[in-house]
Structures are given as C-alpha cells and as structure tokens.
Design a protein around this motif. Structure first.
Motif, PDB file in Angstrom:
ATOM      1  N   LYS A 166       0.841  -1.199   0.000  1.00  0.00           N
ATOM      2  CA  LYS A 166       0.000   0.000   0.000  1.00  0.00           C
ATOM      3  C   LYS A 166       0.878   1.250   0.000  1.00  0.00           C
ATOM      4  CE  LYS A 166      -3.620  -2.674   0.630  1.00  0.00           C
ATOM      5  NZ  LYS A 166      -4.636  -2.917  -0.407  1.00  0.00           N
ATOM      6  N   ASP A 167       0.419   2.274  -0.680  1.00  0.00           N
ATOM      7  CA  ASP A 167       1.080   3.576  -0.652  1.00  0.00           C
ATOM      8  C   ASP A 167       0.378   4.457   0.372  1.00  0.00           C
ATOM      9  OD1 ASP A 167       2.916   2.961  -2.669  1.00  0.00           O
ATOM     10  OD2 ASP A 167       1.478   3.493  -4.246  1.00  0.00           O
ATOM     11  N   VAL A 168       1.156   5.017   1.301  1.00  0.00           N
ATOM     12  CA  VAL A 168       0.584   5.867   2.347  1.00  0.00           C
ATOM     13  C   VAL A 168       1.080   7.297   2.166  1.00  0.00           C
ATOM     14  CG1 VAL A 168       0.390   3.944   3.955  1.00  0.00           C
ATOM     15  CG2 VAL A 168       2.452   5.337   3.963  1.00  0.00           C
ATOM     16  N   PRO A 169       0.290   8.297   2.568  1.00  0.00           N
ATOM     17  CA  PRO A 169       0.703   9.701   2.420  1.00  0.00           C
ATOM     18  C   PRO A 169       1.966   9.989   3.224  1.00  0.00           C
ATOM     19  CG  PRO A 169      -1.640   9.531   2.884  1.00  0.00           C
ATOM     20  CD  PRO A 169      -1.070   8.169   3.111  1.00  0.00           C
ATOM     21  N   SER A 170       2.807  10.824   2.679  1.00  0.00           N
ATOM     22  CA  SER A 170       4.059  11.191   3.348  1.00  0.00           C
ATOM     23  C   SER A 170       4.505  12.556   2.834  1.00  0.00           C
ATOM     24  CB  SER A 170       5.127  10.127   3.085  1.00  0.00           C
ATOM     25  OG  SER A 170       6.330  10.440   3.763  1.00  0.00           O
ATOM     26  N   LEU A 171       5.680  12.980   3.258  1.00  0.00           N
ATOM     27  CA  LEU A 171       6.281  14.227   2.790  1.00  0.00           C
ATOM     28  C   LEU A 171       7.666  13.937   2.245  1.00  0.00           C
ATOM     29  CD1 LEU A 171       5.326  16.676   5.687  1.00  0.00           C
ATOM     30  CD2 LEU A 171       4.265  16.536   3.430  1.00  0.00           C
ATOM     31  N   ASN A 172       7.991  14.572   1.153  1.00  0.00           N
ATOM     32  CA  ASN A 172       9.325  14.436   0.592  1.00  0.00           C
ATOM     33  C   ASN A 172      10.324  15.074   1.547  1.00  0.00           C
ATOM     34  OD1 ASN A 172      11.767  14.964  -0.939  1.00  0.00           O
ATOM     35  ND2 ASN A 172      10.562  14.444  -2.769  1.00  0.00           N
ATOM     36  N   PRO A 173      11.292  14.316   2.067  1.00  0.00           N
ATOM     37  CA  PRO A 173      12.219  14.882   3.063  1.00  0.00           C
ATOM     38  C   PRO A 173      13.116  15.981   2.505  1.00  0.00           C
ATOM     39  CG  PRO A 173      12.953  12.711   2.341  1.00  0.00           C
ATOM     40  CD  PRO A 173      11.601  12.924   1.750  1.00  0.00           C
ATOM     41  N   ASP A 174      13.250  16.045   1.192  1.00  0.00           N
ATOM     42  CA  ASP A 174      14.126  17.053   0.590  1.00  0.00           C
ATOM     43  C   ASP A 174      13.396  18.348   0.281  1.00  0.00           C
ATOM     44  OD1 ASP A 174      16.313  15.267   0.624  1.00  0.00           O
ATOM     45  OD2 ASP A 174      15.608  14.343  -1.255  1.00  0.00           O
ATOM     46  N   THR A 175      12.144  18.213  -0.185  1.00  0.00           N
ATOM     47  CA  THR A 175      11.401  19.411  -0.600  1.00  0.00           C
ATOM     48  C   THR A 175      10.250  19.783   0.330  1.00  0.00           C
ATOM     49  OG1 THR A 175       9.869  18.137  -1.979  1.00  0.00           O
ATOM     50  CG2 THR A 175      11.941  18.854  -2.994  1.00  0.00           C
ATOM     51  N   GLY A 176       9.807  18.839   1.157  1.00  0.00           N
ATOM     52  CA  GLY A 176       8.658  19.089   2.026  1.00  0.00           C
ATOM     53  C   GLY A 176       7.329  18.999   1.313  1.00  0.00           C
ATOM     54  N   GLU A 177       7.352  18.625   0.030  1.00  0.00           N
ATOM     55  CA  GLU A 177       6.124  18.492  -0.745  1.00  0.00           C
ATOM     56  C   GLU A 177       5.407  17.184  -0.396  1.00  0.00           C
ATOM     57  OE1 GLU A 177       4.769  20.676  -2.832  1.00  0.00           O
ATOM     58  OE2 GLU A 177       6.382  22.097  -2.366  1.00  0.00           O
TER      59      GLU A 177
END
Length: 287
Positions: A108-119
C-alpha cells in the motif's frame, strides 16, 4: 404567601402538560400521520436472517472469515471507503503472521512528505501505519461519488443500528424498485444516479452495488465459494472486528465477573446463615 403562589404555579405547569398531552392524543387519533414510502417499504420488505460466530454472550470471531472479510474490503470496499482507525499491525489479531502484515503494508502507498522538498508525497506502508484513505480530501471523494462522501468504515458496524446484520442486509439488498411502491408513491421514484435499496433508511444510495456478482473476489483454496451472500457475510464480520476488536476479551471478562459475583453471593449467604443461626435459635428459645 410564597407557598400558595408556588403551588398555583406548579398546578399551572401540570395543567399545561395535561392539556398538551390530551391535544397530542386527539390530533394523533383524528389526524393520523400519513404513510410514507419508507413506512410502506418497511412493512413489505422481506427480512434477511443471518447469524455470525460472534453473536451472543459466548460468541467468538472466526479468524478465517475475518481474513476473507479483509480480502473483500481490500479488493472492493477500500476503493471508496477508508478505515483510518485500523493499523496494518492490527491484522495480526485476525491470524496474519508478522511477515504477511509487513507484505500487506508494503503493498500500500501511504501519504508522506518528501524529506528534501517538504512536498506531499507517498511511500510504501509500514506495519505501524494506518489504512490509507482512497481520497486526499472530501472534495475529491464527493467528485468521485456523485457528491456523497463514503463513510469511514472503522466503526461502521457499531455506528449503525443492527451492526454487521445491517451491513449484510445492505450489501445483499440492492434490487429493482417495486412497481407497487411507485403505484402508491409516484414521487418515490429513485432519482437518476442513485440506487434503490429497501434496507437503507432513505431507500436510495449514491453507492452502486459493491458486490455485483459471484466470484468477484477469488478466495484461496479450502474456503467457501465467494458468492455475493458469502462475501457480504465475510466483510460484515471483518467490519465488526474492526469496530470491536476486544469483543472476545469483553465476553471472557463478563463471564468471569458473573462467576465471581455468583460465588461471592454464595459465600455471603452462608456467612449470613452462620453468623445469625445461633442468634435466631436464642430468640426462638426465648419466645
């Protein structure tokens, strides 16, 4: 002076209540509430009877059924409905091994934040993650579901009267609208884009029949045939477990409490008899 005034005020309130009650009764007799389409359907629909292994004070969950129910939820219901209060690791309680839970979460794909951009981004799930929602927000959910937000199913079996029995009836209750109903209530015709179901309070749902045909989900060998009826039972049982995972523990605790109270009552009774036996004998002798 204050007491008579208080008594008069109280009598006034009582008289007003009696007058209101009498008026209500007279109105109900002389002008009965007109029958609605929902009342007509409730009187004429065929009640469905289904039993679950967890019914009654001695009920227990059937782990194989819960696993099948999770499969139905995962392959059918999760396309629209979230279960935000259930974590992947909770699935170990229904018989999945830690390795299986890890594999389920990773799929499953779960929501997260890109650690480099914060997007906003997504990542592979972990056992500690909760089931992800199929939609990013309610606006997207409404856009995909005829302006209706599919309810979260974490507590659905406890939030609806009838619980898993209601869920089973709803999933197996889709049908053509009876001509007899339209004959009595022409305005009750199911609007375009909705679906008639006599087990739903409003009679019409935005949700199309989720279990449309036998074999929609493929069960592993050794399991019952995946008929619509069987799949509805299985997913209803799974949703009951999701809403009340401690049901079996609660049953055991309840029976332990009942046995403790019965034993305690017996000890109290015999103690009472032992303490007061000689006193009663002395009183009888004195009399």
């Amino acid at each position: 002076m204050v007491r008579p005034i208080g008594a008069l005020v109280g009598l006034g309130f009582v008289a007003a209540l009696i007058f209101s009650l009498v008026g209500t009764i007279i109105s109900a007799v002389s002008e009965p509430t007109p029958e609605t389409a929902a009342h007509w359907v409730e009187e004429h629909r065929v009640e469905k009877h289904v039993s679950f292994s967890f019914d009654g004070p001695l009920g227990k969950y059937d782990r194989q059924q819960l696993q099948r129910g999770y499969q139905v939820y995962s392959e059918v219901c999760s396309a629209c409905h979230s279960m935000k209060l259930v974590a992947f690791r909770d699935l170990e309680a229904i018989g999945f091994s830690p390795a299986q839970v890890k594999a389920i979460a990773k799929s499953k794909d779960v929501p997260s934040l890109n650690p480099d951009t914060g997007e906003p981004s997504t990542r592979k799930g972990l056992p500690s993650d909760y089931f992800p929602s199929p939609f990013p927000n309610d606006i997207a959910a409404r856009a995909a579901n005829n302006n209706a937000v599919p309810p979260d199913q974490s507590l659905l079996a406890k939030a609806r009267e009838g619980g898993p029995h209601y869920i089973y009836e709803l999933l197996t209750g889709y049908q053509e609208q009876p001509a007899e109903l339209l004959k009595h209530f022409p305005d009750a015709k199911t609007p375009e884009g909705l679906h008639y179901n006599p087990y739903f309070p409003n009679l019409n749902l935005a949700m199309a029949p989720p279990l449309a045909a036998d074999g929609q989900v493929t069960y592993a060998p050794g399991n019952p045939k995946p008929t619509v009826d069987q799949m509805a039972k299985d997913v209803a049982a799974f949703l009951m477990w999701a809403a009340e995972p401690k049901l079996e523990q609660r049953h055991r605790t309840g029976w332990a409490a009942v046995i403790f109270l019965l034993v305690g009552t017996g000890f109290a009774y015999f103690s009472y008899k032992g303490i007061w036996a000689d006193k009663k004998a002395k009183r009888a002798a004195a009399a």
